[in-house]
Structures are given as structure tokens and as C-alpha cells.
Design a protein around this motif. Structure first.
Motif, PDB file in Angstrom:
ATOM      1  N   UNK A 135      27.046  10.583  -1.892  1.00 31.44           N
ATOM      2  CA  UNK A 135      26.583  12.106  -1.918  1.00 31.44           C
ATOM      3  C   UNK A 135      25.445  11.211  -1.978  1.00 31.44           C
ATOM      4  N   UNK A 136      24.614  12.174  -1.453  1.00 27.64           N
ATOM      5  CA  UNK A 136      22.715  12.472  -1.435  1.00 27.64           C
ATOM      6  C   UNK A 136      21.960  13.212  -1.342  1.00 27.64           C
ATOM      7  N   UNK A 137      21.026  13.335  -1.140  1.00 27.85           N
ATOM      8  CA  UNK A 137      19.967  12.244  -2.448  1.00 27.85           C
ATOM      9  C   UNK A 137      20.525  12.767  -3.429  1.00 27.85           C
ATOM     10  N   UNK A 138      20.668  11.217  -4.093  1.00 28.44           N
ATOM     11  CA  UNK A 138      20.570  10.953  -5.856  1.00 28.44           C
ATOM     12  C   UNK A 138      19.415   9.926  -6.406  1.00 28.44           C
ATOM     13  N   UNK A 139      19.167  10.850  -7.408  1.00 27.56           N
ATOM     14  CA  UNK A 139      18.080  10.213  -8.342  1.00 27.56           C
ATOM     15  C   UNK A 139      18.037   9.614  -9.012  1.00 27.56           C
ATOM     16  N   UNK A 140      17.499   8.810  -9.548  1.00 29.15           N
ATOM     17  CA  UNK A 140      18.397   7.430 -10.529  1.00 29.15           C
ATOM     18  C   UNK A 140      18.783   7.852 -11.570  1.00 29.15           C
ATOM     19  N   UNK A 141      18.335   9.013 -12.315  1.00 27.51           N
ATOM     20  CA  UNK A 141      18.926   9.935 -13.053  1.00 27.51           C
ATOM     21  C   UNK A 141      19.681  10.770 -12.964  1.00 27.51           C
ATOM     22  N   UNK A 148      39.333   3.296 -11.836  1.00 31.07           N
ATOM     23  CA  UNK A 148      39.698   2.348 -11.154  1.00 31.07           C
ATOM     24  C   UNK A 148      39.028   2.675  -9.665  1.00 31.07           C
ATOM     25  N   UNK A 149      37.791   3.462  -9.725  1.00 35.27           N
ATOM     26  CA  UNK A 149      36.595   3.505  -8.259  1.00 35.27           C
ATOM     27  C   UNK A 149      35.097   2.866  -8.617  1.00 35.27           C
ATOM     28  N   UNK A 150      35.053   2.269  -7.545  1.00 36.56           N
ATOM     29  CA  UNK A 150      34.111   2.027  -7.720  1.00 36.56           C
ATOM     30  C   UNK A 150      32.593   2.244  -6.972  1.00 36.56           C
ATOM     31  N   UNK A 151      31.186   1.889  -6.958  1.00 37.48           N
ATOM     32  CA  UNK A 151      30.234   2.646  -7.280  1.00 37.48           C
ATOM     33  C   UNK A 151      29.041   1.586  -6.326  1.00 37.48           C
ATOM     34  N   UNK A 152      28.718   2.751  -4.990  1.00 42.50           N
ATOM     35  CA  UNK A 152      27.007   2.019  -4.813  1.00 42.50           C
ATOM     36  C   UNK A 152      26.073   2.636  -4.483  1.00 42.50           C
ATOM     37  N   UNK A 153      24.358   2.168  -4.971  1.00 46.50           N
ATOM     38  CA  UNK A 153      23.796   3.091  -4.647  1.00 46.50           C
ATOM     39  C   UNK A 153      22.627   2.278  -4.138  1.00 46.50           C
ATOM     40  N   UNK A 154      22.207   2.823  -3.520  1.00 44.39           N
ATOM     41  CA  UNK A 154      20.514   2.495  -2.906  1.00 44.39           C
ATOM     42  C   UNK A 154      20.200   3.662  -1.365  1.00 44.39           C
ATOM     43  N   UNK A 155      18.799   3.445  -2.026  1.00 43.57           N
ATOM     44  CA  UNK A 155      18.105   4.821  -1.214  1.00 43.57           C
ATOM     45  C   UNK A 155      18.581   5.487  -1.191  1.00 43.57           C
ATOM     46  N   UNK A 156      18.665   6.582  -2.718  1.00 45.10           N
ATOM     47  CA  UNK A 156      19.392   7.898  -2.641  1.00 45.10           C
ATOM     48  C   UNK A 156      20.788   7.827  -2.188  1.00 45.10           C
ATOM     49  N   UNK A 157      21.404   7.129  -1.775  1.00 43.50           N
ATOM     50  CA  UNK A 157      22.628   7.096  -1.553  1.00 43.50           C
ATOM     51  C   UNK A 157      23.574   6.765  -2.806  1.00 43.50           C
ATOM     52  N   UNK A 158      24.560   7.607  -3.377  1.00 44.24           N
ATOM     53  CA  UNK A 158      25.602   7.373  -4.475  1.00 44.24           C
ATOM     54  C   UNK A 158      26.946   6.914  -3.457  1.00 44.24           C
ATOM     55  N   UNK A 159      27.565   6.202  -3.037  1.00 49.39           N
ATOM     56  CA  UNK A 159      29.188   5.434  -2.985  1.00 49.39           C
ATOM     57  C   UNK A 159      30.182   5.389  -3.617  1.00 49.39           C
ATOM     58  N   UNK A 209      26.275  -3.514 -11.801  1.00 49.38           N
ATOM     59  CA  UNK A 209      24.400  -4.564 -12.013  1.00 49.38           C
ATOM     60  C   UNK A 209      23.602  -3.118 -11.288  1.00 49.38           C
ATOM     61  N   UNK A 210      23.099  -2.924 -12.354  1.00 45.68           N
ATOM     62  CA  UNK A 210      21.746  -1.853 -11.511  1.00 45.68           C
ATOM     63  C   UNK A 210      20.586  -2.182 -12.094  1.00 45.68           C
ATOM     64  N   UNK A 211      18.974  -1.735 -11.037  1.00 40.02           N
ATOM     65  CA  UNK A 211      18.011  -1.901 -11.465  1.00 40.02           C
ATOM     66  C   UNK A 211      17.077  -0.783 -11.210  1.00 40.02           C
ATOM     67  N   UNK A 212      16.938  -0.252 -12.171  1.00 41.94           N
ATOM     68  CA  UNK A 212      15.827   0.930 -12.005  1.00 41.94           C
ATOM     69  C   UNK A 212      14.376   0.698 -10.804  1.00 41.94           C
TER      70      UNK A 212
END
Length: 214
Positions: A18-24, A38-49, A87-90
Motif C-alpha cells: 500500500x502506498x502512499x501511507x502516512x504515519x497516521x 499471522x501477517x507481518x508488516x514493514x513500513x518505510x518511505x510511505x510504503x506499507x507491506x 518496532x516503530x519510530x514516528x
């Protein structure tokens, strides 16, 4: 919570981007997905997987983590495992859920903690990933400043060490200096397919004990 909850039914091995995705938006989607999934996430540069691991992925990640625990046990080192904690950092606009991770040098900092704030708490000293192929995942690890990242893929272990904010592949592990983990780990990951996990871990412990005493 978002007005329209996310409803995803991913089959094992599937991934949604999903993109673009804001922090909110990222925070809202995390809340909608919930912690028991069971799913896992990764988020960086406005891209959420959002990824659904395959069963063999789960077996491999457990074995890899057990091998790391054996190394730590034999060396009589303390550690705190945090598994697939989010783990996340706004301020860095990034988030990741590793296959497994360990606090080793900084283990005392996280004892008894159920929630971590990476603006205050350090990231895990060592993170483990099976079959990581996504740039988004690597970007997230870099943004969160995880010092060492192991990627096991197709019977090969890659050691990534953070240097000046970027990962550089290394032939040795700063966490386990003097142990040829790049050679040893794939051997015993493969060994488990022949004799099973419990025997492999027993053989691995004996092997490491002999290597360290020799």
C-alpha cells in the motif's frame, strides 16, 4: 481507529503493498489488523507491506533463532528475545516486525518491558529474517538503526552491519566475533532437514563447544 477497518485475507506467501501511507494511516492500519495475526508488516518511505509467511518460513525462523540462542548459551551470555515485536519510530517514519530479534549488549534495558519506545529505548542488537527480498524492509531496519541484521535465504546467510546509517555486508558477525557463522549456520539449517531439529540443536551445541575450546 479508522472508519473503515482493514480486512485482509492473505494466503500464505502472499504480500500486499500500500502506498502512499502516512504515519497516521500506518498507525490506524496496525490497530485495525490487531496484535493476534499471522501477517507481518514493514513500513518505510510511505510504503506499507503486509505479508503472510509460508509454513516453511516459520519453521526456518524458529530454527535460526534456536541456533542463535545456543550460541549465546554456550558463550554464557545474557540476552532477551523479543520475537516479532513491532518496532516503530514516528520521527523516522518507519516500522518493522522481524522474524526474530535479540537484545544482547542492551538486554538489561528491555527486561520486563512489554512496550518499547525507540525514541528512548535502543533497537534490538541482532535481528533475523528469512527470505527477505524487500527494499522496504531493509529501509525500515536502516531507519530504526538495528546494528546487525541476518538474512537467511536459499541456504545462505548474509550478515548486514550498520555503518554510517547504511547496511554493509560483512563476512563476520560483530555479535559473534571469532565464530564463522556464515559457514556454520547454513550447514546446520540444512542438517535439520536430515535429522530433525532437536538432534541438530544438540549436534550444534557440541560443535560450538568444541570449536570454542579448541
Amino acid at each position: 481507529m479508522s472508519a473503515t477497518p482493514i480486512s485482509l485475507r492473505l494466503e500464505p506467501g502472499q504480500k500486499v503493498t500500500l502506498q502512499p501511507v502516512s504515519w497516521e494511516g500506518f498507525e490506524e492500519i496496525l490497530a485495525d489488523l490487531g496484535e493476534r495475526r499471522s501477517s507481518r508488516i514493514a513500513y518505510a518511505d510511505g510504503i506499507l507491506e503486509i505479508m503472510a509467511p509460508l509454513p516453511e518460513h516459520e519453521r526456518s525462523k524458529v530454527l535460526l533463532a534456536d541456533l542463535v540462542k545456543t550460541l549465546l548459551k554456550v558463550q554464557k551470555r545474557a540476552w532477551e528475545p523479543l520475537g516479532s515485536t513491532t518496532f516503530k519510530r514516528q520521527d523516522m517514519i518507519a516500522g518493522i516486525e522481524p522474524d526474530d530479534c535479540f537484545y544482547i549488549q542492551n538486554y538489561k534495558v528491555v527486561i520486563g518491558k512489554n512496550r518499547l519506545d525507540l525514541t528512548v529505548d535502543p533497537p534490538p542488537d541482532l535481528a533475523l529474517e528469512i527470505d527477505l527480498t524487500s527494499k522496504t524492509e531493509l529501509d525500515a531496519y536502516e531507519a530504526l538503526a538495528v546494528p546487525e541484521l541476518w538474512i537467511y535465504k536459499r541456504n545462505k546467510l548474509t550478515i548486514n552491519v550498520l555503518q554510517q546509517g547504511k547496511y554493509v555486508e560483512s563476512q563476520t558477525s560483530p555479535t559473534f566475533p571469532g565464530i564463522a557463522v556464515m559457514e556454520i549456520i547454513p550447514q546446520f539449517m540444512q542438517r535439520a532437514k536430515e535429522v530433525g531439529v532437536s538432534q541438530t540443536l544438540a549436534e550444534f551445541e557440541i560443535f560450538i563447544l568444541q570449536a570454542l575450546s579448541g
